[in-house]
Design a protein around this motif. Sequence first.
Motif, PDB file in Angstrom:
ATOM      1  N   ASP A  68       0.833  -1.189   0.000  1.00 22.33           N
ATOM      2  CA  ASP A  68       0.000   0.000   0.000  1.00 22.33           C
ATOM      3  C   ASP A  68       0.877   1.251   0.000  1.00 22.33           C
ATOM      4  OD1 ASP A  68      -2.601   1.064   0.000  1.00 22.33           O
ATOM      5  OD2 ASP A  68      -2.290   1.689   2.075  1.00 22.33           O
ATOM      6  N   ALA A  69       1.893   1.261   0.848  1.00 19.88           N
ATOM      7  CA  ALA A  69       2.786   2.420   0.946  1.00 19.88           C
ATOM      8  C   ALA A  69       3.492   2.658  -0.383  1.00 19.88           C
ATOM      9  CB  ALA A  69       3.801   2.213   2.064  1.00 19.88           C
ATOM     10  N   ASP A  70       3.905   1.592  -1.046  1.00 21.84           N
ATOM     11  CA  ASP A  70       4.643   1.732  -2.288  1.00 21.84           C
ATOM     12  C   ASP A  70       3.750   2.148  -3.446  1.00 21.84           C
ATOM     13  OD1 ASP A  70       6.852   1.088  -0.969  1.00 21.84           O
ATOM     14  OD2 ASP A  70       7.062  -0.938  -1.785  1.00 21.84           O
ATOM     15  N   SER A  71       2.468   1.924  -3.322  1.00 25.65           N
ATOM     16  CA  SER A  71       1.590   2.181  -4.457  1.00 25.65           C
ATOM     17  C   SER A  71       1.022   3.586  -4.438  1.00 25.65           C
ATOM     18  CB  SER A  71       0.441   1.166  -4.471  1.00 25.65           C
ATOM     19  OG  SER A  71      -0.379   1.379  -3.336  1.00 25.65           O
ATOM     20  N   ARG A  72       1.169   4.265  -3.348  1.00 26.75           N
ATOM     21  CA  ARG A  72       0.593   5.604  -3.244  1.00 26.75           C
ATOM     22  C   ARG A  72       1.646   6.683  -3.452  1.00 26.75           C
ATOM     23  NH1 ARG A  72      -2.599   5.213   2.139  1.00 26.75           N
ATOM     24  NH2 ARG A  72      -4.335   3.923   1.472  1.00 26.75           N
ATOM     25  N   ILE A  73       1.300   7.667  -4.230  1.00 24.82           N
ATOM     26  CA  ILE A  73       2.192   8.821  -4.355  1.00 24.82           C
ATOM     27  C   ILE A  73       2.180   9.548  -3.017  1.00 24.82           C
ATOM     28  CG2 ILE A  73       2.573  11.028  -5.498  1.00 24.82           C
ATOM     29  CD1 ILE A  73       1.184   9.845  -7.976  1.00 24.82           C
ATOM     30  N   PRO A  74       3.341   9.748  -2.424  1.00 21.84           N
ATOM     31  CA  PRO A  74       3.356  10.448  -1.122  1.00 21.84           C
ATOM     32  C   PRO A  74       2.616  11.782  -1.216  1.00 21.84           C
ATOM     33  CG  PRO A  74       5.514   9.560  -1.633  1.00 21.84           C
ATOM     34  CD  PRO A  74       4.682   9.356  -2.860  1.00 21.84           C
ATOM     35  N   LEU A  96      11.476  13.170   1.092  1.00 19.54           N
ATOM     36  CA  LEU A  96      12.189  12.765  -0.128  1.00 19.54           C
ATOM     37  C   LEU A  96      12.391  11.256  -0.155  1.00 19.54           C
ATOM     38  CD1 LEU A  96      14.879  15.549  -0.617  1.00 19.54           C
ATOM     39  CD2 LEU A  96      12.643  15.289  -1.686  1.00 19.54           C
ATOM     40  N   THR A  97      12.660  10.678   0.997  1.00 19.68           N
ATOM     41  CA  THR A  97      12.847   9.232   1.074  1.00 19.68           C
ATOM     42  C   THR A  97      11.564   8.508   0.682  1.00 19.68           C
ATOM     43  OG1 THR A  97      14.458   9.567   2.813  1.00 19.68           O
ATOM     44  CG2 THR A  97      13.551   7.357   2.592  1.00 19.68           C
ATOM     45  N   ALA A  98      10.428   9.062   1.088  1.00 17.56           N
ATOM     46  CA  ALA A  98       9.145   8.462   0.725  1.00 17.56           C
ATOM     47  C   ALA A  98       8.933   8.519  -0.787  1.00 17.56           C
ATOM     48  CB  ALA A  98       8.010   9.182   1.454  1.00 17.56           C
ATOM     49  N   HIS A  99       9.298   9.663  -1.401  1.00 13.34           N
ATOM     50  CA  HIS A  99       9.159   9.762  -2.856  1.00 13.34           C
ATOM     51  C   HIS A  99      10.130   8.806  -3.562  1.00 13.34           C
ATOM     52  CE1 HIS A  99       6.249  12.999  -3.504  1.00 13.34           C
ATOM     53  NE2 HIS A  99       6.699  13.514  -2.372  1.00 13.34           N
ATOM     54  N   ALA A 100      11.341   8.725  -3.027  1.00 16.62           N
ATOM     55  CA  ALA A 100      12.334   7.834  -3.626  1.00 16.62           C
ATOM     56  C   ALA A 100      11.834   6.394  -3.568  1.00 16.62           C
ATOM     57  CB  ALA A 100      13.664   7.974  -2.889  1.00 16.62           C
ATOM     58  N   ARG A 101      11.284   6.037  -2.445  1.00 14.57           N
ATOM     59  CA  ARG A 101      10.764   4.689  -2.247  1.00 14.57           C
ATOM     60  C   ARG A 101       9.618   4.424  -3.232  1.00 14.57           C
ATOM     61  NH1 ARG A 101      10.316   0.917   1.730  1.00 14.57           N
ATOM     62  NH2 ARG A 101       8.318  -0.175   1.605  1.00 14.57           N
ATOM     63  N   PHE A 102       8.752   5.385  -3.357  1.00 16.10           N
ATOM     64  CA  PHE A 102       7.625   5.230  -4.291  1.00 16.10           C
ATOM     65  C   PHE A 102       8.118   5.067  -5.728  1.00 16.10           C
ATOM     66  CE2 PHE A 102       4.844   7.243  -7.405  1.00 16.10           C
ATOM     67  CZ  PHE A 102       3.729   6.429  -7.307  1.00 16.10           C
ATOM     68  N   LEU A 103       9.085   5.908  -6.111  1.00 14.65           N
ATOM     69  CA  LEU A 103       9.574   5.869  -7.492  1.00 14.65           C
ATOM     70  C   LEU A 103      10.334   4.568  -7.771  1.00 14.65           C
ATOM     71  CD1 LEU A 103      10.595   9.613  -7.769  1.00 14.65           C
ATOM     72  CD2 LEU A 103       8.913   8.464  -9.234  1.00 14.65           C
ATOM     73  N   ARG A 104      11.065   4.077  -6.748  1.00 13.69           N
ATOM     74  CA  ARG A 104      11.766   2.793  -6.940  1.00 13.69           C
ATOM     75  C   ARG A 104      10.760   1.663  -7.118  1.00 13.69           C
ATOM     76  NH1 ARG A 104      14.943   4.325  -2.514  1.00 13.69           N
ATOM     77  NH2 ARG A 104      13.867   2.767  -1.270  1.00 13.69           N
ATOM     78  N   ALA A 105       9.672   1.741  -6.359  1.00 13.86           N
ATOM     79  CA  ALA A 105       8.664   0.683  -6.414  1.00 13.86           C
ATOM     80  C   ALA A 105       7.816   0.767  -7.683  1.00 13.86           C
ATOM     81  CB  ALA A 105       7.765   0.767  -5.176  1.00 13.86           C
ATOM     82  N   ASN A 106       7.843   1.927  -8.308  1.00 14.95           N
ATOM     83  CA  ASN A 106       7.025   2.126  -9.515  1.00 14.95           C
ATOM     84  C   ASN A 106       7.885   2.676 -10.649  1.00 14.95           C
ATOM     85  OD1 ASN A 106       4.068   1.760  -8.414  1.00 14.95           O
ATOM     86  ND2 ASN A 106       5.163   3.017  -6.911  1.00 14.95           N
ATOM     87  N   PRO A 107       8.720   1.807 -11.193  1.00 17.67           N
ATOM     88  CA  PRO A 107       9.708   2.295 -12.184  1.00 17.67           C
ATOM     89  C   PRO A 107       9.087   2.849 -13.462  1.00 17.67           C
ATOM     90  CG  PRO A 107       9.764  -0.100 -12.005  1.00 17.67           C
ATOM     91  CD  PRO A 107       8.869   0.370 -10.912  1.00 17.67           C
ATOM     92  N   ASN A 108       7.827   2.589 -13.678  1.00 16.25           N
ATOM     93  CA  ASN A 108       7.193   3.160 -14.871  1.00 16.25           C
ATOM     94  C   ASN A 108       6.591   4.530 -14.611  1.00 16.25           C
ATOM     95  OD1 ASN A 108       7.810   0.928 -16.452  1.00 16.25           O
ATOM     96  ND2 ASN A 108       6.013  -0.168 -15.693  1.00 16.25           N
ATOM     97  N   THR A 109       6.646   4.967 -13.364  1.00 18.81           N
ATOM     98  CA  THR A 109       6.111   6.286 -13.024  1.00 18.81           C
ATOM     99  C   THR A 109       7.221   7.319 -13.141  1.00 18.81           C
ATOM    100  OG1 THR A 109       4.559   5.296 -11.471  1.00 18.81           O
ATOM    101  CG2 THR A 109       5.018   7.648 -11.204  1.00 18.81           C
ATOM    102  N   VAL A 146      16.751   6.001  -7.331  1.00 14.84           N
ATOM    103  CA  VAL A 146      15.718   6.285  -8.329  1.00 14.84           C
ATOM    104  C   VAL A 146      16.397   6.427  -9.684  1.00 14.84           C
ATOM    105  CG1 VAL A 146      13.948   7.927  -9.076  1.00 14.84           C
ATOM    106  CG2 VAL A 146      14.244   7.408  -6.630  1.00 14.84           C
ATOM    107  N   SER A 147      15.832   5.805 -10.694  1.00 21.85           N
ATOM    108  CA  SER A 147      16.418   5.868 -12.025  1.00 21.85           C
ATOM    109  C   SER A 147      16.326   7.288 -12.578  1.00 21.85           C
ATOM    110  CB  SER A 147      15.667   4.916 -12.963  1.00 21.85           C
ATOM    111  OG  SER A 147      15.986   5.241 -14.303  1.00 21.85           O
ATOM    112  N   PRO A 148      17.433   7.795 -13.136  1.00 20.13           N
ATOM    113  CA  PRO A 148      17.392   9.150 -13.718  1.00 20.13           C
ATOM    114  C   PRO A 148      16.307   9.295 -14.784  1.00 20.13           C
ATOM    115  CG  PRO A 148      19.644   8.362 -13.587  1.00 20.13           C
ATOM    116  CD  PRO A 148      18.767   7.205 -13.214  1.00 20.13           C
ATOM    117  N   SER A 149      15.953   8.203 -15.439  1.00 25.42           N
ATOM    118  CA  SER A 149      14.948   8.301 -16.507  1.00 25.42           C
ATOM    119  C   SER A 149      13.554   8.602 -15.964  1.00 25.42           C
ATOM    120  CB  SER A 149      14.914   6.999 -17.305  1.00 25.42           C
ATOM    121  OG  SER A 149      14.455   5.945 -16.478  1.00 25.42           O
ATOM    122  N   GLN A 150      13.365   8.429 -14.645  1.00 20.38           N
ATOM    123  CA  GLN A 150      12.053   8.701 -14.053  1.00 20.38           C
ATOM    124  C   GLN A 150      11.890  10.159 -13.637  1.00 20.38           C
ATOM    125  OE1 GLN A 150      12.524   5.105 -11.295  1.00 20.38           O
ATOM    126  NE2 GLN A 150      10.315   5.483 -11.237  1.00 20.38           N
TER     127      GLN A 150
END
Lengths: 181, 429
Positions: A68-74, A96-109, A146-150
Motif C-alpha cells: 500500500d505504501a509503495d503504491s501511493r504517491i506520497p 524525499l525518502t518516501a518519494h524515492a521509495r515510491f519511485l523505486r517501487a514504480n519504475p514506470n512512473t 531512483v532511475s534518472p529516466s524517471q
Amino acid sequence: MQLTRYARPLALVLSLAFVAGCSSTGGGQAGDLTGIAGGSDRGADATSGAEGRGVGSVSDGRAGQMADADSRIPQVRTLYFEYDSDVIRSEFEPMLTAHARFLRANPNTSVVLQGHTDERGTREYNLALGERRAGAVERYLNVQGVSPSQVEVVSYGEERPVARGQNEQAYAQNRRVVFAY
Amino acid sequence: MNVLKTTWLAALLMLFTSLAQAADLTIEITRGNDRATPIAVVPFADGDDLPQDIAQIVSDDLQRSGYFEPLERGAMFARPASSEKVRYGDWRALDVRYLVAGRISREGEEISIRYELMDVTGEHRLLGETVTASRQELRDAAHYLSDQIFEEITDIRGAFSTRIAYVTSSGIGDDTHYALHVADADGRNSQQILASDEPIMSPAWSPDGGKLAYVSFETERPAIYIQEVASGRRVRATAFEGLNSAPAWSPDGRRLAMALSKDGQPEIYVMDIASRDIQRVTRNPSIDTEPAWSPDGRSLLFTSDRSGGPQIYRLDLASGEEQRLTFTGNYNARARFAPDGETIFLIHRGNGGFQLARQDLESGRLVVLSDMGQVESPSVAPNGTMVIFATQQGGNGVLGGVSADGRASFRLPAAQGDVREPAWSPFLN
C-alpha cells in the motif's frame, strides 16, 4: 553560493547515510515515513485521483501495508528552501525518502521536479537558481536509487509564485521544489 | 530566413493572438531633472476636435526624456499658432528656452500638422515642417514631431517613435494568466500578441524591429519562440532539455545568444537562426546566463556565479577570452550595453535593494541610478538616453524608467495586474 557548492556533496553524503540507516531498520520505518508524509497539511494539494494512480502496478507478495505504501504517491509534494540556497533541509529528508521509495517501487512512473525561487533578483538568473534547487532534489533521489529516466527537472524561477507580497513569509512559500507526477 | 518561413506555426498563433486592446500604461513622472531645459509646447491651433492632443503628447514625450521641463499650459498667456505670431520677450519672461507652436488643418480624411520650433533666447525659428496623418496615425505623428524637436535641440536622435514589449500576469498559483504585449514607447496603443496559462519570459526585439524572441512555457517546458510582430506568425526556435532562456539577437539579426542547460548547468550558446546550428561559448561548472551582445557584435556580456555570487563578465567571441567586469557588491546581474558600447547598465544589489546601476567600462566605476522597489529587467532605449525596467509599486509589478544620467525618472503603471520585463525596440523608422 560558495557555501552551497560545498554543502551539496555534504548533502549527498548525508543522504547516503540516511538511506543506509533506513535499510537497517526494516519495514516499520517505511510505515512511519509514510505517516509523516501524509500527516502534513501541506499535502492538501494531493487529489484522490493522483493517490489512486499506480495501485495496479503492485502485484508482488509483500505485506499489505508495504504494498500500500509503495503504491501511493506520497502526499507531501513540496519542499522549501532557505534564501539563495539549494541545500535540502533535514526536515524534508523523510519526505524525499518516501518519494524515492515510491519511485523505486514504480519504475514506470515519472515525476517532474518543478524548481521555484522567490521574486528577488533577476528573472533569468532565478530560472537558473530554480533549476539548481530542483537538481539538488534530483540528485538526492538518484542517490537513493531512483532511475534518472524517471525524473525530469523544470525550473520556473520566480514565474509561478504561490504567495504574493514583498515579505519573508511569501518569499519562504515561493522558494520550493514541487513533485509533479 | 526561408527555413523559418516554411515552419511558421501560423495555426497555433490563431489560438493565442488577441485583437483586444489591453489597458494602456500611463506615465507618472516620479523625479524631474533639475537641469532640464525649459520648453513650452503651445496647444496647436484648430486642433480641439481631434481625438488626440498633439501638443500634449509632444510635451509628455519631451518631459519623459528627462532633457526637458515643459511649461504648464496654465502659465501660457499667449498661444501663438506660428513663428510670426511669437513675441519672444513674453516667453523669455517665463524662463522658456524653446517654444513649439503649430496649427491643424484638414483636407478630407487627411489631417495636416504644421509645427515650428523656436529658439527663444536667439529669437529665431529652428525648425518648421508640415506632417500629414490620418486620425488613427495622430499619435505616431506626434511622436515624430517629438523626435524632430528632440534631435534639433540635443543632437541626439529621438526615440519616441519606438515601441516596448512587456509581459503581464494576473492571478496567483495555478490560476495565473500571462500575456505578451507591444505598446508605443509611452505605454499607449498596447496590443496583446500572445496569451498563455503558462509563464512567458524574456521578450527580445530583432534588430530590424520586426520580430520578438521570447521564452514560453506553454508546453509545460520552456522553449524559445520567434514571432513576427505584425503578422503574429511564429516558430519554435529551441526546445532543448532543461533551460531554454534569455534569447538575445546579434546586432546583424542572424544569431541568437541564449542560455541552455542541456549539458548540465546553464551555459551561453549562440544559434545561427537560419541553420539552427548552435555553438556553446561558455564552459564553466557554474551558472552562466543573461547574455547581451555588444553593439559591434564581437562580444557578449553575461551573468555568472563562478565567483560565488552573480557578477557580470564579458566574453570576446573570437578569442574566447572572458573578463570579469563588476567588482562592486555581491550581486550584479542582467547587464545591457549602452548603444555606444562604452557603458553598461545592470541590476545591482546594494543598500537600497535591487536597483538599476550604470558602469563605465573604462573606469569600472558603478553608479546606482534608480531608487524604486526591486528593480529588474533593464532595457536601454536605442538612443541610449533612457533605461526602462520593471519595479514594484504597492505590491504590483510596474514599469519604470530613468534617464541614463539618473536625473529623471518615471513610472508606467497599468490599470491592473503585474507588468514586467520591458524590452525597448530598436529604431523603427
